[in-house]
Scaffold this motif. Structure first.
Motif, mmCIF file in Angstrom:
data_model
loop_
_atom_site.group_PDB
_atom_site.id
_atom_site.type_symbol
_atom_site.label_atom_id
_atom_site.label_comp_id
_atom_site.label_asym_id
_atom_site.label_seq_id
_atom_site.Cartn_x
_atom_site.Cartn_y
_atom_site.Cartn_z
ATOM 1 N N TRP A 158 0.839 -1.197 0.000
ATOM 2 C CA TRP A 158 0.000 0.000 0.000
ATOM 3 C C TRP A 158 0.877 1.250 0.000
ATOM 4 O O TRP A 158 1.870 1.323 0.723
ATOM 5 C CB TRP A 158 -0.889 0.064 1.251
ATOM 6 N N GLU A 208 1.259 5.789 -10.808
ATOM 7 C CA GLU A 208 0.125 5.087 -10.204
ATOM 8 C C GLU A 208 -0.374 3.964 -11.106
ATOM 9 O O GLU A 208 -0.740 2.882 -10.626
ATOM 10 C CB GLU A 208 -1.005 6.067 -9.894
ATOM 11 N N VAL A 209 -0.378 4.189 -12.406
ATOM 12 C CA VAL A 209 -0.781 3.148 -13.357
ATOM 13 C C VAL A 209 0.166 1.952 -13.251
ATOM 14 O O VAL A 209 -0.266 0.787 -13.215
ATOM 15 C CB VAL A 209 -0.798 3.704 -14.796
ATOM 16 N N ALA A 268 -0.377 0.077 -9.927
ATOM 17 C CA ALA A 268 -1.602 -0.728 -9.962
ATOM 18 C C ALA A 268 -1.367 -2.027 -10.725
ATOM 19 O O ALA A 268 -1.860 -3.094 -10.334
ATOM 20 C CB ALA A 268 -2.736 0.073 -10.584
ATOM 21 N N THR A 276 -1.631 -0.888 -4.125
ATOM 22 C CA THR A 276 -2.797 -0.020 -3.983
ATOM 23 C C THR A 276 -2.367 1.352 -3.492
ATOM 24 O O THR A 276 -1.663 1.465 -2.481
ATOM 25 C CB THR A 276 -3.805 -0.616 -2.982
ATOM 26 N N ALA A 281 -14.548 1.235 -5.301
ATOM 27 C CA ALA A 281 -13.499 0.754 -6.201
ATOM 28 C C ALA A 281 -13.706 -0.714 -6.549
ATOM 29 O O ALA A 281 -13.558 -1.121 -7.712
ATOM 30 C CB ALA A 281 -12.127 0.965 -5.560
ATOM 31 N N SER A 317 -12.257 -0.389 -10.242
ATOM 32 C CA SER A 317 -11.403 0.769 -10.498
ATOM 33 C C SER A 317 -10.374 0.930 -9.380
ATOM 34 O O SER A 317 -10.332 0.141 -8.428
ATOM 35 C CB SER A 317 -12.262 2.040 -10.585
ATOM 36 N N THR A 318 -9.574 1.962 -9.489
ATOM 37 C CA THR A 318 -8.627 2.295 -8.434
ATOM 38 C C THR A 318 -9.339 3.102 -7.353
ATOM 39 O O THR A 318 -10.396 3.699 -7.602
ATOM 40 C CB THR A 318 -7.468 3.137 -8.980
ATOM 41 N N ARG A 350 -8.521 5.978 -6.290
ATOM 42 C CA ARG A 350 -8.596 7.372 -6.727
ATOM 43 C C ARG A 350 -9.786 7.583 -7.664
ATOM 44 O O ARG A 350 -10.521 8.573 -7.532
ATOM 45 C CB ARG A 350 -7.303 7.796 -7.432
#
Length: 395
Positions: free
Chosen positions: A293, A307-308, A311, A316, A365, A370-371, A373
């Motif tokens: 995390w 971030e992509v 992931a 996370t 999420a 999804s993420t 965010r």
């Protein structure tokens, strides 16, 4: 949120004495007022401040509870391109606030952020002729005198050597970590944490996590990284830090080692907490991260490209607009009267609110695939029209 629109106000100021530049961005107004802190760092840009102002709009919306006294404001942010250690920094800050006085008096409430303390902001605001850095909100209060006294009383509360105002945000960050661990079925004891920054946010976060049983294995400041695989003595580090969060190396205990500044990123930790600067995790260094995390205590520490990639590796990222939002919310909960100047009640309110928000975001999420965010953006997109319809919103 959908594709961002242009902010309501965007301006740049140049200090006539030093040439340093400052920025103010008001993303939107709600009930004619906006909220967002003021940061000072060398290299601060208008683009950075614009992103922070948009994030403040999200933080305000996410903590909206119909029926509560605290009603969300719009989002704004200020930033000054100056090293806060510069001998000229206080003069630059005072002149910036004097230039921004019409905005602060009418519709921008501000306070401490990266590189500044609340005490410093208020001292400079007084020299600039302001009543308070949050005076624009006073007309919205039912009883201004009682509200101001309540906030002053809260700022006077000390908890084991640290002010309640410094602890509220870190309490929220820590609760975000604990909520994520609970959701994953991960016990607190033995969970390892590395942090960048031991200032207001990072220091409070480290304290709450250590007291919950987590092990703080690495902490970075401007001088480098301090590490101990068996756990650092957080309280000793807090006692020895300076006003900017730099740690006194004389407080190091047996087993503590000094490592390069970037070593916190690759620490053998389960949770990584960037709590200092923006843009510190990017495509070029994200592969060094070993944690499961990344919990954004700082504003905008993880760039989108990183971030992509994180992931895709199963890491996370819990976003700043949720994780560090308790700092802003605590101010307004106190000023508007949802909580009073009592540490235990304040922490309980922060924990309950943050726990519910994290749970709602992670559930969304999971449901959307999804993420976190993206889920937070979706929650904001649902709330903003409701807030605008009920209270009036101006772009």
């Amino acid at each position: 949120m959908s594709t961002p629109t242009a902010p309501l106000i965007s301006l740049t100021w140049t200090d006539h004495l030093t040439g340093h530049r400052g920025h103010l961005v008001v993303d939107r107004l709600v009930r004619g007022v906006s909220s967002g802190g003021l940061r000072m760092r060398r290299g601060c840009t208008l683009e950075e401040v614009t992103g922070l102002a948009r994030g403040m709009t999200m933080k305000e919306a996410l903590h909206w509870t119909p029926g509560a006294r605290y009603i969300p404001l719009g989002g704004a942010k200020g930033g000054i391109d100056c090293d806060p250690h510069d001998p000229e920094a206080f003069g630059v800050l005072t002149r910036y606030l004097r230039a921004m006085r019409p905005y602060i008096e009418r519709f921008w409430t501000t306070g401490e952020d990266l590189g500044l303390t609340q005490d410093l902001v208020e001292r400079a605001a007084a020299e600039a002729g302001l009543v308070s850095s949050v005076q624009a909100v006073y007309p919205l209060l039912d009883d201004e005198r009682a509200a101001r006294q309540r906030l002053a009383d809260a700022f006077a509360v000390d908890v084991d050597g640290i002010g309640l105002d410094e602890l509220a945000g870190g309490c929220g960050v820590a609760e975000a970590v604990l909520a994520a661990l609970d959701r994953a079925g991960r016990p607190y004891a033995g969970t390892r944490v590395a942090l960048q920054g031991l200032g207001t946010m990072g220091g409070a976060t480290a304290r709450f996590l250590a007291r919950a049983g987590l092990v703080i294995v690495a902490v970075a400041d401007v001088k480098g990284t301090l590490a101990n695989p068996d756990g650092l003595d957080v309280e000793a580090l807090l006692r020895g830090r300076d006003a900017f969060g730099a740690m006194d190396r004389a407080t190091l205990g047996p087993g503590d080692v000094e490592l390069p500044a970037g070593a916190w990123l690759s620490a053998d930790a389960d949770v990584l907490v960037p709590a200092a600067v923006s843009y510190c995790i990017h495509a070029g260094n994200q592969a060094d991260i070993r944690a499961r995390w990344v919990v954004e205590a700082a504003n905008m520490p993880v760039v989108p490209e990183a971030e992509v990639l994180l992931a895709a590796r199963g890491v996370t990222v819990l976003p700043d607009v949720v994780v560090n939002s308790a700092t802003n919310a605590w101010w307004w909960w106190t000023l508007f009267g949802d909580i009073d100047a009592d540490a235990d009640r304040a922490f309980a309110h922060v924990r309950a609110s943050m726990r519910a928000l994290i749970e709602r975001m992670l559930a969304r999420a999971d449901a959307d695939g999804s993420t976190p965010r993206a889920a937070a953006h979706a929650l904001v997109a649902e709330r903003l029209p409701q807030i605008a319809e009920r209270y009036g919103c101006y772009r």
